[in-house]
Design an enzyme around this catalytic site. Structure first.
Site, PDB file in Angstrom:
ATOM      1  N   PRO A  78       1.201  -1.450  -0.409  1.00  0.00           N
ATOM      2  CA  PRO A  78      -0.294  -0.206  -0.298  1.00  0.00           C
ATOM      3  C   PRO A  78       0.524   1.505   0.045  1.00  0.00           C
ATOM      4  O   PRO A  78       0.421   2.542  -0.656  1.00  0.00           O
ATOM      5  CB  PRO A  78      -0.803   0.407   1.492  1.00  0.00           C
ATOM      6  CG  PRO A  78      -0.557  -1.168   1.818  1.00  0.00           C
ATOM      7  CD  PRO A  78       0.563  -1.251   1.288  1.00  0.00           C
ATOM      8  N   GLU A 105       1.525  -8.851   7.196  1.00  0.00           N
ATOM      9  CA  GLU A 105       2.251  -8.700   8.017  1.00  0.00           C
ATOM     10  C   GLU A 105       3.484  -7.349   6.862  1.00  0.00           C
ATOM     11  O   GLU A 105       3.411  -7.676   5.708  1.00  0.00           O
ATOM     12  CB  GLU A 105       2.895  -9.114   8.918  1.00  0.00           C
ATOM     13  CG  GLU A 105       3.882 -10.493   8.717  1.00  0.00           C
ATOM     14  CD  GLU A 105       3.437 -11.378   8.808  1.00  0.00           C
ATOM     15  OE1 GLU A 105       4.301 -11.721  10.295  1.00  0.00           O
ATOM     16  OE2 GLU A 105       3.386 -13.108   8.027  1.00  0.00           O
ATOM     17  N   ARG A 143      -1.897  -8.676 -20.872  1.00  0.00           N
ATOM     18  CA  ARG A 143      -2.261  -8.272 -21.978  1.00  0.00           C
ATOM     19  C   ARG A 143      -2.012  -7.435 -22.445  1.00  0.00           C
ATOM     20  O   ARG A 143      -2.230  -6.983 -23.349  1.00  0.00           O
ATOM     21  CB  ARG A 143      -3.520  -7.179 -21.066  1.00  0.00           C
ATOM     22  CG  ARG A 143      -4.869  -8.038 -21.046  1.00  0.00           C
ATOM     23  CD  ARG A 143      -5.921  -7.096 -19.420  1.00  0.00           C
ATOM     24  NE  ARG A 143      -6.643  -6.382 -20.766  1.00  0.00           N
ATOM     25  CZ  ARG A 143      -7.031  -7.406 -22.112  1.00  0.00           C
ATOM     26  NH1 ARG A 143      -7.404  -7.953 -21.592  1.00  0.00           N
ATOM     27  NH2 ARG A 143      -7.800  -6.055 -22.998  1.00  0.00           N
ATOM     28  N   ASP A 158      -8.792  -0.857 -25.701  1.00  0.00           N
ATOM     29  CA  ASP A 158      -9.080  -0.094 -24.487  1.00  0.00           C
ATOM     30  C   ASP A 158      -8.955   0.961 -23.381  1.00  0.00           C
ATOM     31  O   ASP A 158      -8.035   1.795 -23.792  1.00  0.00           O
ATOM     32  CB  ASP A 158      -7.989  -1.487 -23.656  1.00  0.00           C
ATOM     33  CG  ASP A 158      -8.284  -2.382 -22.903  1.00  0.00           C
ATOM     34  OD1 ASP A 158      -9.741  -2.609 -23.895  1.00  0.00           O
ATOM     35  OD2 ASP A 158      -7.701  -3.840 -23.277  1.00  0.00           O
TER      36      ASP A 158
END
Ligand code: 6SD
Length: 232
Positions: A78, A105, A143, A158
């Protein structure tokens, strides 16, 4: 879990065809104690456990020995830089990359210092482990590797390759509980359909993700559509 996810669908078939290769490694296979310990208590105290650096170091050594030097070692976290289309494009151009994931963790900071070249976040929410994040990155990157998706034009078209959100799609029936498909799509006028779709894509992007328009490269019609909306 990772093998199951990557064995399915477009990516699974690409792996079967040998267009891309994906290896999955268990950190516990790179431990040396009887309990195959991958974590320990944090120095300085506090809640939770910290993943030890050595299993990551040994895993990367093994991978380097067997497959050569990776062009990127990416840690799923994160705290990473947001993973977007541009990063997917960059990774797709590398011959070989390693994705590191923890579970439950934190990771000993020396993994970052010694191994990691890219710290990557798939979004501002916390997962219980990096595996899903790594699978997301592998799928989005693969992709973009030529030959993985059968129809190269669909990858080029896309949404984020164009820098805009997608226009709305419809299929049969032409009317569903009184909700009709927009006339223009039934008209057969390909020019008018193209213009309508561009307007819809620009309108949606402006309503839902206006920040995307700051970097989007718009063609003349899209720019005209944006000006029209701004004058509404
Ligand atoms: C402990 C992890 C690894 C835990 C993560 C990544 C993002 N964008 N959210 N959560 C994450 C990655 C969580 O291992």
């Amino acid at each position: 879990m990772v093998k199951a996810m990557l064995g399915e669908g477009v990516l699974g078939r690409a792996v079967e065809r040998g267009v891309v290769t994906v290896g999955v490694h268990d950190l516990r296979d790179y431990t040396s104690d009887r309990h195959r310990t991958v974590d320990d208590v944090p120095y300085g105290g506090g809640p939770g456990m910290v993943l030890k650096a050595e299993p990551f170091v040994r895993a990367c050594e093994g991978i380097r020995r067997d497959h050569g030097e990776p062009a990127s070692v990416a840690l799923m976290s994160p705290q990473g830089r947001p993973f977007r289309h541009a990063e997917a494009v960059r990774f797709s151009q590398l011959r070989h990359m390693v994705l590191l994931c923890g579970r439950y963790e934190g990771v000993d900071e020396r993994v970052r210092d010694q191994l990691v070249t890219d710290e990557v976040s798939i979004g501002d929410y916390v997962l219980s482990g990096g595996e899903l994040a790594a699978a997301v990155v592998v799928e989005a990157v693969a992709r973009l590797v030529p030959g993985v998706v059968g129809d190269a034009e669909s990858v080029r078209q896309d949404s984020f390759a164009r820098g805009l959100l997608d226009y709305p799609d419809y299929t049969r029936p032409a009317s569903l509980d009184g909700h009709a498909v927009p006339e223009v799509l039934l008209s057969g006028h390909h020019g008018a359909i193209r213009t309508w779709r561009k307007r819809q894509a620009v309108r949606r992007t402006r309503e839902r993700r206006p920040e995307l328009l700051e970097h989007a490269v718009l063609d003349d019609e899209e720019r005209a559509a944006l000006s029209a909306l701004e004058n509404e």
